[in-house]
Design an enzyme around this catalytic site. Structure first.
Site, mmCIF file in Angstrom:
data_model
loop_
_atom_site.group_PDB
_atom_site.id
_atom_site.type_symbol
_atom_site.label_atom_id
_atom_site.label_comp_id
_atom_site.label_asym_id
_atom_site.label_seq_id
_atom_site.Cartn_x
_atom_site.Cartn_y
_atom_site.Cartn_z
ATOM 1 N N GLN A 1 0.804 -1.224 0.000
ATOM 2 C CA GLN A 1 0.000 0.000 0.000
ATOM 3 C C GLN A 1 0.839 1.277 0.000
ATOM 4 O O GLN A 1 0.290 2.361 -0.158
ATOM 5 C CB GLN A 1 -0.921 0.022 1.231
ATOM 6 C CG GLN A 1 -2.031 -1.001 1.202
ATOM 7 C CD GLN A 1 -2.840 -0.999 2.475
ATOM 8 O OE1 GLN A 1 -2.959 -2.027 3.139
ATOM 9 N NE2 GLN A 1 -3.420 0.120 2.855
ATOM 10 N N PHE B 1 -6.394 -3.489 3.397
ATOM 11 C CA PHE B 1 -7.037 -3.144 4.666
ATOM 12 C C PHE B 1 -6.079 -2.565 5.700
ATOM 13 O O PHE B 1 -6.342 -2.626 6.898
ATOM 14 C CB PHE B 1 -7.750 -4.363 5.266
ATOM 15 C CG PHE B 1 -8.557 -5.157 4.283
ATOM 16 C CD1 PHE B 1 -9.594 -4.559 3.582
ATOM 17 C CD2 PHE B 1 -8.290 -6.491 4.047
ATOM 18 C CE1 PHE B 1 -10.341 -5.277 2.659
ATOM 19 C CE2 PHE B 1 -9.020 -7.217 3.128
ATOM 20 C CZ PHE B 1 -10.055 -6.609 2.433
ATOM 21 N N ARG C 1 -5.538 8.391 16.763
ATOM 22 C CA ARG C 1 -6.842 8.402 16.087
ATOM 23 C C ARG C 1 -7.922 7.772 16.956
ATOM 24 O O ARG C 1 -9.085 8.197 16.913
ATOM 25 C CB ARG C 1 -6.755 7.704 14.730
ATOM 26 C CG ARG C 1 -8.025 7.867 13.904
ATOM 27 C CD ARG C 1 -7.894 7.268 12.519
ATOM 28 N NE ARG C 1 -7.232 8.140 11.583
ATOM 29 C CZ ARG C 1 -7.860 8.976 10.752
ATOM 30 N NH1 ARG C 1 -9.187 9.093 10.818
ATOM 31 N NH2 ARG C 1 -7.191 9.709 9.891
ATOM 32 N N THR D 1 -3.589 11.876 10.055
ATOM 33 C CA THR D 1 -3.331 12.701 11.229
ATOM 34 C C THR D 1 -1.864 13.086 11.327
ATOM 35 O O THR D 1 -1.508 13.977 12.093
ATOM 36 C CB THR D 1 -3.774 11.970 12.511
ATOM 37 O OG1 THR D 1 -3.167 10.674 12.552
ATOM 38 C CG2 THR D 1 -5.296 11.796 12.513
ATOM 39 N N ALA E 1 -5.992 5.951 5.174
ATOM 40 C CA ALA E 1 -6.725 7.074 5.769
ATOM 41 C C ALA E 1 -7.924 7.492 4.928
ATOM 42 O O ALA E 1 -8.370 8.636 5.001
ATOM 43 C CB ALA E 1 -5.795 8.267 5.999
ATOM 44 N N GLU F 1 -12.955 3.694 4.859
ATOM 45 C CA GLU F 1 -12.968 3.239 6.254
ATOM 46 C C GLU F 1 -14.278 3.483 6.991
ATOM 47 O O GLU F 1 -14.702 2.625 7.782
ATOM 48 C CB GLU F 1 -11.822 3.909 7.011
ATOM 49 C CG GLU F 1 -10.461 3.441 6.552
ATOM 50 C CD GLU F 1 -9.339 4.263 7.153
ATOM 51 O OE1 GLU F 1 -8.528 3.696 7.896
ATOM 52 O OE2 GLU F 1 -9.282 5.481 6.886
#
Length: 787
Positions: A219, A250, A332, A468, A537, A739
């Site tokens: 990813q 995922f 988070r 974040t 994200a 998400e």
């Protein structure tokens, strides 16, 4: 070549359903994954030798039996790493190969940690040989659980605190003390294995001058590029990482894919031969990180309506042996400890616990789901204590809607919630599904059903969109227009089945005014678009769509200027239409314009870039704006339990979700359904279990239960919220959808809890933990009946 002025409109732009670009290849088995790429002559296959204790030191290491095994070409240990023996993504605390053969030493931090690496002529030969190593250990006590880590003070850094007083200046403990009622509780939340269809795999191809080309299921290609370069002592420009597609990610391939890529790269670097490593499913589960399991304590002060006056939340997370992304994940979880609720006085404290288990990592939701489960448990338990419908308590605590001016819009981290539409979504969903009437009917039916008990719950979702870690909110793109008018685009996002490529291709086609079949999107490569962020994200479409839009805007401006000069009209008289361009009074076919521009030596290639605006975060002060906007949704779940066996079934689910103005409704609905089912698996059946020695026992489909086709709700109604519109300037006013839908599954946990409460005639709160396995449901049934 002139084009008719009334040509058909462009097909398949944005805001229309369009099948996934690889859908037919997926079904027909023609989609090429990393493991399907043609294997070059001389390919070596790799396998890790794994530790068999959870904590200790290597005291002796004999790898000669491994070298003597049939087919073995090389056996590599820490001594053979030419650069930095580390694959940690942030803290650089994740040793790649733990064993040094020369020093006969090495520290072991978890059962299954890679010690050394075998390269052989076949995958089976490498795996068989890896088991022949003779390793002696000096074992040390292992810290395995959250409770053990808290008792031992085994953590990363000091506890992190986020707090905000109420309007009267009272901190959370003072507000709780002054509230009419008080309640406290604890919820335990299990982890989750990613269980992607395609496991961790990479192939490294050596090139000239020591260069490497790596095909990886990954990813974050740019991060993989840097980690491999550091490992081998190379510059980043010597390593190219390519990702065409993944069979699921995922979050499990945001950092965890780097280890496999590094192994293939090290073998190729040391032997000069192409190398490949594909982890066996058992080894994959044992050696790679999971969703963090949490224990959350809370204490709240509230009034007779259930409205919270003050709340203290303590989050304890098992991070594993190395830091990985745990700081950002736990941050988070804190950011989402409010979910959709205004908390007037609030204190959130987070403990990031170091344990001798595999290092936990990113997973869809990235800590947000755990934070939400905590506050939803508080809402549910407060409602039970007051004898109220939990939905009434939830509604009493919602953030203010946009522009309400009621003073109930500030998060615990001092960000103003300017776009909260959750009350409207919940009201709409409750009305569509007949929630109140069904709740009454279910309670009446339970009274005459001694064994099977049903429950229902409606829970909301507010999920912040952006990384974040602020610097990650950037994306690049590359767009080429070829002489025949066809378009090739590339960007830093990766396709893991979620439909990112088709969405971004739709954006490009729409921006240029072309039919979608004129646009081709190609594999993500670090030598085309550099320094990109992970596809994570939920920001893939947001950021890469805007980067492609920027590149297309540059090309259109360039072509507009050329057309104006070439046909001697003002630039304002150049208009891009569907597959053609109006220039003054003439209408030119797209390909004619491109041919003319090429002959006039106009550049037909452009890069695009996007950096998410407005976001900022002061971590020391625990305040700022970490999110560009929020995505919202709500779900009603009806479930049933068998009080004799603990078995459960989801009977009906109704979902209403806000995706803004959807770029592709078909893809978005698929993401919502998949997210909900995956979230339901996490909260109901997917249980990770380590024994007392630190060995993971749930390491295969035989012992780890993901949802099957038969677990799908009998009735599943999903709808995109028709009023959806992003108030912020995102790509075509869409909202992220990767998400947020996972957290709609929290309604399933609370529906099961409601069913358990019915087994005790609603006299005692069930305290149902996650995952709500049959064993836990039976235990909860016994508790409510004993009460």
């Amino acid at each position: 070549m002139d084009a008719p002025d009334h040509a058909p409109p462009v097909r398949d732009g944005v805001h229309v359903p369009r099948r996934h670009d690889s859908a037919e290849k997926h079904v027909a088995g023609r989609a090429i994954y990393a493991d399907d790429a043609p294997e070059p002559p001389g390919l070596l296959h790799g396998a890790f030798g794994l530790a068999t204790i959870a904590h200790g030191r290597i005291t002796a290491l004999d790898l000669d039996p491994v070298r003597a095994a049939p087919g073995v070409v090389a056996v590599l240990s820490a001594d053979d790493v030419p650069g930095e023996n580390d694959t940690g993504p942030v803290a650089r605390d994740e040793v790649f190969l733990a064993a040094s053969e020369a020093a006969q030493s090495g520290d072991v931090h978890f059962h299954g940690q890679p010690l050394f690496l075998v390269a052989a002529e076949s995958r089976e030969a490498a795996r068989r040989a890896a088991r022949l190593a003779q390793v002696s250990y000096a074992e040390e006590p292992a810290v395995l659980s959250i409770a053990q880590a808290m008792e031992a003070g085994s953590r990363f850094g000091t506890p992190y605190r986020m707090a905000r007083p109420d309007a009267e200046g009272r901190d959370a403990p003072q507000a709780i003390e002054g509230a009419p009622m008080r309640l406290s509780g604890r919820v335990e939340i299990g982890g989750q294995e990613h269980f992607y269809l395609e496991g961790q795999v990479a192939m490294a191809l050596p090139g000239e001058d020591g260069d490497l080309h790596i095909l990886s299921s990954n990813q974050h290609p740019s991060e993989c590029q840097l980690i491999v370069a550091h490992l081998l002592g190379l510059s980043a420009h010597a390593v190219t990482v390519e990702v065409r597609r993944m069979g699921g990610g995922f979050g499990g391939k945001e950092t965890q894919g780097n280890q496999t890529a590094a192994a293939a790269a090290l073998i190729a670097h040391c032997t000069g031969r192409p190398a490949k490593l594909r982890l066996d499913r058992d080894d994959d589960i044992v050696t790679t990180g999971k969703r963090h399991d949490f224990v959350i304590d809370w204490e709240a002060g509230f009034d007779a309506t259930g409205r919270i006056h003050g709340i203290c939340v303590t989050q304890m997370a098992r991070c594993g042996w190395s830091l990985d992304l745990s700081n950002a994940i736990c941050d988070r979880a804190m950011f989402h400890a409010d979910n959709c609720y205004y908390l007037p006085a609030v204190e959130i404290v987070s403990h990031r616990l170091r344990t001798n288990t595999v290092s936990n990592t990113a997973f869809r939701g990235f800590g947000g789901p755990q934070g939400m489960v905590g506050i939803e448990r508080a809402m549910d338990e407060i409602a039970f204590a007051l004898g109220l419908d939990p939905l009434a308590v939830r509604r009493a605590n919602f953030y203010d809607p946009p522009d309400a001016g009621g003073g109930r819009s500030t998060t615990p981290y001092h960000m103003e919630v300017e776009d909260c539409v959750i009350a409207e979504i919940v009201d709409d969903l409750a009305a569509r599904t007949g929630y109140e009437a069904r709740r009454g009917e279910i309670r009446a039916a339970n009274a005459s059903s001694p064994v099977i008990k049903r429950g229902i719950a409606l829970t909301p979702v507010k999920f912040g969109i952006s990384f974040t870690t602020s610097f990650l909110n950037q994306a690049g793109a590359l767009v080429h227009i070829y002489r025949d008018g066809s378009v090739m685009l590339n960007h830093g996002g990766t396709e893991m089945g979620q439909g990112l490529f088709i969405k971004v291709a739709q954006v490009a086609a729409s921006e240029l005014g072309l039919d979608l079949d004129r646009v081709k999107i190609t594999a993500t490569r670090t030598d085309k678009v550099p320094n990109t962020s992970a596809t994570a994200a939920s920001s893939g479409s947001d950021m890469n769509g805007m980067a492609v839009r920027d590149a297309c805007a540059k090309l259109k401006a360039r072509l507009r200027g050329f057309a104006a000069r070439h046909w001697k009209v003002a630039e304002a008289e150049v208009e891009f239409l569907a597959n053609r361009v109006r220039v003054g009074r003439k209408t030119i076919a797209w390909e004619a314009l491109i041919e003319a521009a090429y002959l006039a030596r106009v550049s037909l290639s452009a890069t695009g870039f996007y950096a998410t605006p407005k976001i900022h975060w002061d971590r020391d002060a625990a305040r700022g704006r970490p999110f560009y906007y929020f995505a919202y949704g709500a779900a009603v779940t009806e479930a049933a339990i068998d009080t004799l066996t603990g078995e459960s079934r989801i009977l009906r689910v109704d979902i209403l979700h806000d995706v803004g103005r959807s770029l592709n409704p078909a893809v978005d609905l698929g993401q919502i359904e998949g997210g909900f089912v995956q979230g339901t698996g996490w909260l109901t059946s997917e249980e990770l279990w380590w024994d007392d020695t630190g060995r993971l026992r749930t390491h295969a489909p035989s012992t780890y239960k993901i949802p099957a086709c038969s677990d799908r709700p009998r009735v599943l109604n999903m709808a995109l919220w028709e009023k959806g519109m992003n108030r912020e300037l995102t790509i075509r006013r869409s909202k992220a959808v990767g998400e947020p839908p996972l957290m709609l599954a929290i309604s399933a946990l609370h529906a099961l809890s409601d069913a358990v409460a019915a087994a005790g005639d609603y006299r005692r709160y069930p305290g149902l933990e996650a995952p709500a396995t049959p064993e836990r449901i039976l235990a909860a049934v016994e508790r409510v009946r004993d009460g």
